[in-house]
Design a protein around this motif. Structure first.
Motif, mmCIF file in Angstrom:
data_model
loop_
_atom_site.group_PDB
_atom_site.id
_atom_site.type_symbol
_atom_site.label_atom_id
_atom_site.label_comp_id
_atom_site.label_asym_id
_atom_site.label_seq_id
_atom_site.Cartn_x
_atom_site.Cartn_y
_atom_site.Cartn_z
ATOM 1 N N TRP A 157 0.841 -1.213 0.000
ATOM 2 C CA TRP A 157 0.000 0.000 0.000
ATOM 3 C C TRP A 157 0.867 1.250 0.000
ATOM 4 O O TRP A 157 0.569 2.217 -0.703
ATOM 5 N N ARG B 275 3.808 1.598 -1.259
ATOM 6 C CA ARG B 275 4.467 1.768 -2.560
ATOM 7 C C ARG B 275 3.499 2.224 -3.634
ATOM 8 O O ARG B 275 3.853 3.021 -4.501
ATOM 9 N N ARG B 276 2.281 1.723 -3.592
ATOM 10 C CA ARG B 276 1.326 2.083 -4.641
ATOM 11 C C ARG B 276 0.652 3.406 -4.360
ATOM 12 O O ARG B 276 0.411 4.200 -5.259
#
Length: 454
Positions: free
Chosen positions: A232, A234-235
């Motif tokens: 989460w 990273r995105r």
């Protein structure tokens, strides 16, 4: 000389003479010469007068009385002694030696108790399997012997095994002609000539143990939560800061390259605050549910283990008891805090005891008591109990027990240190079922021992 002076002088002489005459009788006379008196007999010295107590107003203390303490039970060497040894045979077998150490012949009845589920297959010396009163099966072997003076009689028995590899205990007692008061008792346990090695309990694999499974589940949940959090972040992490709009003009110019290097400082540009992102609801709910499931599972497993460790057949005890309760069978010595108890026999309905109350019958237990402490120990009849199949219990019938012990109150006398006494205890029960368990203890707070008699 004038006449008045002469009269005064004459008067003074007369007064002095009268004083001397008046004082003459009071003068001591001449002491007579001492005369030797005859010797007088010496009077015996007078008895000393008793001291009269001085009244103080307080009540007089009672005279000192010698303290009375019950003497310990006197140990008498019985004329008949019994020794039992297990035979080294594949089937349960015993060698019984009955010795008469007295100078006269003695008639005795020897009884060997058989454990539940076994029967006598071979008996020597004229013995026979009998069914005692109150029992539905023949569970004892009886001999009626006349022992010559200073002789030893050897008896042998063979029993059927109750279960392969299971030890078998068969106590033996020698009684008087009435069959209630024992001369001596002994016991032995047969374990087999070559007992099979006990089966080794193989531990369950690590992956099948509940603590390992719970730890693995918790580690998996933590790892899954960490991976999801990293994905989460990273995105959905914060991107580049957006360009500022609506900034106020810089004083002295339009803020272009030409305005650089001016003397006056530019006003500070307002910083754009980044919006903090929160984890999604589904992730928070999933992690909370996983943690809750782990806690509930650990609590359920702990409670299951504790319940499984409980012994439902054991009588309830409390933390106030001293020591741990021990349970055994007839013929096995059981120890508690102060005494070692051994129950050799229990028979109900014997006709030699006094008549029981209406609706009841008497059960006689032959009990050996050994004092394990360094001092005298007392015990109480009301603490010795017989439990019935229905859950009720009865205490020792002290009056019947006194009759069975020839009028001697065995509970009023302490047991001497290191000594062993052998005596009958009587329990009066109601109903047709005999007791299934005896509970014996030395003191009020002792955990005691329990003997299964059925």
């Amino acid at each position: 000389m004038p006449a008045s002076r002469r009269h005064h002088r004459t008067l003074a002489v007369l007064v002095n003479c009268l004083g001397i005459i008046a004082a003459a009788p009071a003068l001591p006379g001449a002491a007579p010469r001492a005369v030797a008196a005859p010797p007088q007999p010496v009077a015996p010295p007078a008895a000393a007068a008793r001291a009269t107590p001085i009244p103080t107003g307080m009540p007089a203390a009672p005279p000192a009385m010698p303290t009375t303490k019950a003497a310990p039970i006197q140990l008498h060497t019985p004329p008949v002694s019994v020794a039992v040894a297990a035979a080294g045979t594949p089937a349960p077998g015993y060698r019984i030696q009955v010795r008469n150490g007295g100078p006269t012949p003695v008639e005795t009845t020897v009884r060997q108790e058989l454990p539940a589920g076994s029967r006598a297959t071979a008996v020597t010396g004229g013995g026979r399997a009998t069914r005692p009163a109150g029992s539905a099966t023949a569970n004892e072997v009886t001999w009626r012997l006349r022992l010559p003076a200073r002789s030893t009689t050897t008896l042998n028995t063979a029993l059927s095994a109750t279960a392969p590899g299971r030890p078998v205990t068969a106590p033996t007692c020698a009684y008087g002609t009435d069959g209630t008061r024992p001369y001596d008792c002994a016991t032995a346990t047969w374990t087999g000539a070559a007992a099979a090695p006990a089966a080794q309990v193989t531990a369950a694999p690590a992956w099948r143990r509940p603590p390992v499974l719970l730890a693995a589940l918790a580690a998996l949940l933590v790892l899954t939560g960490g991976v999801l959090w990293w994905a989460w972040r990273r995105r959905g992490g914060p991107g580049p800061a957006p360009a500022a709009t609506g900034a106020p003009p810089v004083a002295g110019g339009v803020g272009g390259p030409a305005d650089r290097g001016t003397v006056y400082p530019r006003p500070a540009m307002p910083a754009t605050a980044g919006r903090r992102r929160r984890p999604p609801i589904w992730m928070v709910v999933g992690i909370a549910a996983a943690v809750l499931a782990g806690v509930v599972g650990a609590a359920a497993w702990t409670a299951t283990q504790r319940v499984a460790a409980m012994d439902t057949t054991k009588q309830p005890t409390s933390g106030a008891w001293v020591g741990n309760s021990v349970t055994g069978v007839v013929g096995v010595p059981l120890r508690e805090t102060a005494f070692e108890f051994t129950v050799y026999r229990l028979a109900c309905g014997t006709g030699t005891l006094p008549a029981a109350p209406a609706g009841g019958r008497q059960c006689l237990a032959t009990v050996g008591v050994r004092n394990l402490t360094a001092g005298e120990q007392t015990w109480h009849g009301q603490l010795q109990r017989a439990y019935l199949p229905g859950g009720n219990w009865v205490a020792t019938d002290e009056n019947a027990t006194r009759v069975a012990n020839l009028g001697r109150d065995v509970f009023a006398q302490p047991v001497a240190a290191g000594s062993r006494v052998l005596l009958p205890l009587v329990f009066t029960v109601h109903g047709d079922d005999p007791p299934k368990q005896l509970e014996l203890r030395s003191g009020v707070f002792s955990a005691g021992v329990r003997v299964d008699v059925r």
